[in-house]
Scaffold this motif. Structure first.
Motif, PDB file in Angstrom:
ATOM      1  N   ASP A   1       1.690  -2.629   4.423  1.00 36.71           N
ATOM      2  CA  ASP A   1       0.323  -2.862   3.973  1.00 36.71           C
ATOM      3  C   ASP A   1      -0.552  -1.685   4.401  1.00 36.71           C
ATOM      4  O   ASP A   1      -0.062  -0.720   4.995  1.00 36.71           O
ATOM      5  CB  ASP A   1      -0.215  -4.211   4.466  1.00 36.71           C
ATOM      6  N   GLU A   2      -1.856  -1.760   4.124  1.00 39.20           N
ATOM      7  CA  GLU A   2      -2.753  -0.637   4.420  1.00 39.20           C
ATOM      8  C   GLU A   2      -2.884  -0.334   5.914  1.00 39.20           C
ATOM      9  O   GLU A   2      -3.274   0.757   6.316  1.00 39.20           O
ATOM     10  CB  GLU A   2      -4.141  -0.855   3.801  1.00 39.20           C
ATOM     11  N   ASN A   3      -2.510  -1.298   6.781  1.00 44.43           N
ATOM     12  CA  ASN A   3      -2.556  -1.098   8.225  1.00 44.43           C
ATOM     13  C   ASN A   3      -1.208  -0.691   8.811  1.00 44.43           C
ATOM     14  O   ASN A   3      -1.059  -0.596  10.028  1.00 44.43           O
ATOM     15  CB  ASN A   3      -3.052  -2.373   8.923  1.00 44.43           C
TER      16      ASN A   3
ATOM     17  N   ALA B   1       0.834  -1.199   0.000  1.00 41.08           N
ATOM     18  CA  ALA B   1       0.000   0.000   0.000  1.00 41.08           C
ATOM     19  C   ALA B   1       0.869   1.249   0.000  1.00 41.08           C
ATOM     20  O   ALA B   1       0.513   2.263  -0.597  1.00 41.08           O
ATOM     21  CB  ALA B   1      -0.932  -0.007   1.210  1.00 41.08           C
ATOM     22  N   SER B   2       2.023   1.175   0.671  1.00 42.07           N
ATOM     23  CA  SER B   2       2.935   2.319   0.704  1.00 42.07           C
ATOM     24  C   SER B   2       4.360   1.846   0.969  1.00 42.07           C
ATOM     25  O   SER B   2       4.587   0.701   1.371  1.00 42.07           O
ATOM     26  CB  SER B   2       2.509   3.319   1.783  1.00 42.07           C
TER      27      SER B   2
END
Length: 184
Positions: A70-72, A53-54
Motif C-alpha cells: 500500500d502507499e505506506n 500502490a506499488s
C-alpha cells in the motif's frame, strides 16, 4: 545439364536470402513492441489480482515473486507467476494470494490449449473457482463444489489440472515465504 541444376539452386538461394532478410527486419521492428505489450499485460494482471500502490519484485531461493504494497509500504499480498504443462504446452499464469493464504484471483498469461475446449480456462466462471481457495486444490469431475476442489472443464481435464497445478505451486511458494519470514 549443369544449367538445369544451377539456375534453380541460385533462384532458391536468392528467395531464401530475401525471405530471411524480410523476417529479420520484421523481427527488429516488432520485438520492442511485443516486449512492451508483455510487460503491460503483467502490470495489468498484478493490479487486477491485488490492487496496490506499488509492487516490489523479490526472490526466494531462485523463485521470483512480487509483493503488493500500500502507499505506506504495508504488505497487502503476494503475486506469483507459475506454469504447468497442459494439453497444448505450458500454461503460464499469475496468482494473487492475500496475507491469510487465500487466492485473490488468477490471471492467465500464456495458454495454447484446444480452441473451444481447453481455452475455456480463460472463462471467468472457471477462474472464479480459485478465488478464496487455500491449501492444496484437487480437480473433480463430479460437479461437487466442496472446499479445496476445482470442477474440471468438460473434455479438458488436462488443462484444468495444469491450471490447478500452477495455482498449487503458487500456494506452495506462499507457504515457503511465510515460513522463511517466521524463521527470519
Amino acid at each position: 545439364m549443369k544449367k538445369d541444376i544451377i539456375i534453380p539452386v541460385i533462384s532458391l538461394l536468392l528467395i531464401c536470402l530475401v525471405s530471411s532478410a524480410l523476417l529479420g527486419g520484421v523481427n527488429m521492428i516488432t520485438k520492442d513492441r511485443i516486449a512492451d505489450l508483455a510487460a503491460q499485460t503483467v502490470v495489468e494482471a498484478k493490479s487486477e489480482l491485488i490492487p496496490a500502490a506499488s509492487y516490489e519484485d523479490k526472490d526466494l531461493d531462485g523463485t521470483a515473486y512480487s509483493v503488493a504494497l500500500d502507499e505506506n509500504g504495508k504488505v497487502l499480498g503476494y503475486i506469483f507467476t507459475t506454469s504447468a504443462n497442459g494439453y497444448g504446452g505450458a500454461v503460464k499464469l499469475m496468482t494473487g494470494i492475500d496475507l491469510h493464504g487465500k487466492v485473490t484471483g488468477v490471471s492467465l498469461l500464456e495458454i495454447n490449449e484446444t480452441p473451444g475446449l481447453g481455452m475455456k480456462a480463460k472463462n471467468e466462471s472457471f477462474l472464479q473457482q480459485f478465488v478464496d481457495a487455500s491449501g492444496i486444490l484437487t480437480v473433480v469431475k463430479d460437479g461437487s463444489s466442496a472446499p479445496g476442489t476445482v470442477q474440471a472443464i468438460t473434455s479438458a481435464t488436462i488443462t484444468t489440472k495444469a491450471v490447478t497445478s500452477a495455482v498449487n505451486k503458487a500456494l506452495g511458494i506462499y507457504e515457503s515465504i511465510k515460513e522463511a519470514e517466521l524463521n527470519g
